[in-house]
Design a protein around this motif. Structure first.
Motif, PDB file in Angstrom:
ATOM      1  N   VAL A  10     -29.944 -29.276 -22.017  1.00 15.07           N
ATOM      2  CA  VAL A  10     -29.955 -30.735 -21.875  1.00 15.07           C
ATOM      3  C   VAL A  10     -28.759 -31.347 -22.619  1.00 15.07           C
ATOM      4  O   VAL A  10     -28.101 -32.263 -22.116  1.00 15.07           O
ATOM      5  CB  VAL A  10     -31.274 -31.326 -22.403  1.00 15.07           C
ATOM      6  N   ILE A  11     -28.452 -30.834 -23.818  1.00  8.86           N
ATOM      7  CA  ILE A  11     -27.323 -31.363 -24.599  1.00  8.86           C
ATOM      8  C   ILE A  11     -26.012 -31.163 -23.851  1.00  8.86           C
ATOM      9  O   ILE A  11     -25.193 -32.091 -23.729  1.00  8.86           O
ATOM     10  CB  ILE A  11     -27.260 -30.694 -25.986  1.00  8.86           C
ATOM     11  N   LEU A  12     -25.793 -29.968 -23.341  1.00  7.28           N
ATOM     12  CA  LEU A  12     -24.552 -29.694 -22.617  1.00  7.28           C
ATOM     13  C   LEU A  12     -24.486 -30.483 -21.317  1.00  7.28           C
ATOM     14  O   LEU A  12     -23.413 -30.939 -20.909  1.00  7.28           O
ATOM     15  CB  LEU A  12     -24.431 -28.199 -22.333  1.00  7.28           C
ATOM     16  N   ARG A  13     -25.633 -30.653 -20.697  1.00  3.63           N
ATOM     17  CA  ARG A  13     -25.666 -31.463 -19.472  1.00  3.63           C
ATOM     18  C   ARG A  13     -25.289 -32.903 -19.784  1.00  3.63           C
ATOM     19  O   ARG A  13     -24.580 -33.553 -19.010  1.00  3.63           O
ATOM     20  CB  ARG A  13     -27.069 -31.394 -18.864  1.00  3.63           C
ATOM     21  N   PHE A  14     -25.747 -33.401 -20.920  1.00  3.58           N
ATOM     22  CA  PHE A  14     -25.398 -34.755 -21.338  1.00  3.58           C
ATOM     23  C   PHE A  14     -23.895 -34.868 -21.576  1.00  3.58           C
ATOM     24  O   PHE A  14     -23.253 -35.823 -21.127  1.00  3.58           O
ATOM     25  CB  PHE A  14     -26.167 -35.127 -22.598  1.00  3.58           C
ATOM     26  N   LEU A  15     -23.316 -33.906 -22.307  1.00  2.00           N
ATOM     27  CA  LEU A  15     -21.884 -33.939 -22.595  1.00  2.00           C
ATOM     28  C   LEU A  15     -21.059 -33.819 -21.321  1.00  2.00           C
ATOM     29  O   LEU A  15     -20.016 -34.468 -21.178  1.00  2.00           O
ATOM     30  CB  LEU A  15     -21.526 -32.812 -23.569  1.00  2.00           C
TER      31      LEU A  15
END
Length: 445
Positions: free
Chosen positions: A130-135
């Motif tokens: 989720v974090i990488l998808r956000f970035l």
């Protein structure tokens, strides 16, 4: 008249420089290709792999919904990226900002390909996803607006629609590459696909980024931006670009958000939801869908050139209204053809909904959206409007479509109705919107 001619000449400095125009168009095309490759690789992985890799303890439906929810996280990050990078693009420059967004997109995508699975590190795996998808979405938020306006600001005034339509096909070249990548890894046995095969398409993004960086290093800053910066030195200080956009151009932001329904809903419906629905509920072979999507992508290139050129002659609004109404008319036929399982009939449905309806809309968005804003806030306005529209009309589509299908007993009637409503909303917005094809780009209003 003389002053207008001089201003128009300043707004279109690349008229005699065909070599630079080619570099600008190709550079923006590559950037848009990478943007969509990254996002669509994720979408295909969400539909076909991520439920088993990152949400293995959920029911099949819950795993699919969780995968599509992480798909939507990227869209939530997009407007934040649009605000941040829009500010940079309007104050620091188009070229520098586009280099940053390109590196950001590629880095996040490559790191997704290196993530441990749920079986390896537990709940931390989907959290990192989720974090990488956000970035990834944050970087994408600043890519589209800059890539499109750098073409529009360099193109001849009477051919802005035509030239900016070609970089917009990056969505389809990205789809070709993403679909091709998953086609290749799809030949792997399931255990190898789920362990390491799915990672390869994500890691391949680094190759595209390197090529894109090389091209962008060859570009010059647009003369429109340089002139705007020179004028700003002799004028009263203005609010930050995003503040000015929200306070003075909010109608244009709202217009773009409404216009995006007829483009985003059909596109993400057929490239993400339809793949999952047709293979899971209708028993259509996965390879059949991937082959049809690739054919549709190839047709998209001449379609964009045609509709972009036509918009230079008849205006942006007539083309947009036509495409939105055609999308509304094609939604139910698309699903009728999809459920036949016949490859030729499925391809016909895709051509109607994508190559005619979607492509006519998509071709004019770069010129239409960027022309809505003055030179001082153009990067911010186009980026923020486009990305807020992506949340409402694009990011939620796979999740909403899957939920509507479940509410309809795994049917498709509600999903088709969703497409019709969204397309009609866009048609009305285009009807009441302004015609922008004759606007002078150096205007700061």
């Amino acid at each position: 008249m003389a002053s207008i001619a001089i201003e128009e000449k300043l707004a279109q400095p690349a008229l005699a420089d065909k070599s630079m125009m080619t570099k600008v168009v190709v550079s923006s095309f590559i950037g848009n290709t990478i943007e969509f490759y990254d996002f669509l690789v994720y979408g295909l992985a969400a539909a076909l792999v991520f439920g088993k890799v990152f949400f293995p303890n959920s029911t099949p439906l819950a795993a699919i919904l969780a995968s599509f929810a992480t798909f939507g996280v990227g869209f939530v990050a997009r407007p934040l990226g649009g605000i941040f990078f829009g500010h940079l693009g309007d104050t620091v420059g188009r070229k520098k900002t586009l280099v940053i967004t390109l590196v950001g997109m590629g880095t996040a995508t490559s790191l997704i390909g290196l993530l441990p699975t749920y079986d390896q590190i537990g709940v931390l795996a989907p959290v990192l996803l989720v974090i990488l998808r956000f970035l990834q979405g944050f970087a994408v938020g600043g890519e589209w607006g800059g890539a499109m306006l750098i073409v529009v600001e360099n193109a001849p005034a009477n051919r802005r629609g035509f030239f900016s339509a070609w970089p917009q096909t990056g969505g389809f070249s990205g789809q070709l590459l993403a679909t091709g990548a998953f086609t290749l890894v799809g030949f792997l046995p399931d255990d190898q696909l789920l362990s390491w095969g799915w990672r390869l398409p994500f890691l391949a993004s680094a190759i595209l980024v390197a090529f894109g960086l090389y091209l962008r290093s060859k570009l010059d800053e647009t003369a429109v931006f340089k002139q705007t910066q020179a004028q700003a030195k002799s004028q009263e200080p203005h609010p930050a670009p995003f503040v000015e956009v929200f306070s003075k151009s909010w109608r244009s932001l709202l217009l773009i958000m409404l216009l995006r329904f007829a483009e985003s809903v059909p596109f993400f419906l057929v490239t993400v939801f339809a793949v999952s629905y047709a293979t899971g509920q209708l028993g259509v072979p996965k390879q059949t869908l991937l082959n049809v999507i690739m054919v549709t992508c190839l047709i998209a290139f001449p379609a964009h050139g045609f509709f972009g050129a036509l918009s230079d002659k008849v205006g942006r609004r007539p083309i947009y209204i036509f495409g939105a109404l055609f999308a509304a008319a094609s939604a139910f036929p698309f699903f009728y053809l999809l459920q036949t399982g016949n490859m030729l009939l499925i391809a016909l449905g895709y051509v109607l909904l994508i190559n005619v309806a979607h492509n006519s809309i998509n071709a004019v968005q770069p010129s239409f959206f960027t022309e809505l804003f003055g030179a001082r806030v153009r990067y911010s306005g186009a980026s923020i409007g486009h990305q807020f529209g992506a949340i409402v009309a694009g990011g939620a589509t796979p999740f909403v479509a899957k939920s509507l299908s479940a509410a309809d007993g795994n049917g498709w009637t509600y999903v088709a109705a969703y497409v019709v409503v969204g397309a009609l909303v866009s048609a009305l917005a285009a009807y009441f919107g302004p015609e922008t094809s004759k606007r002078i780009l150096t205007e700061t209003r």
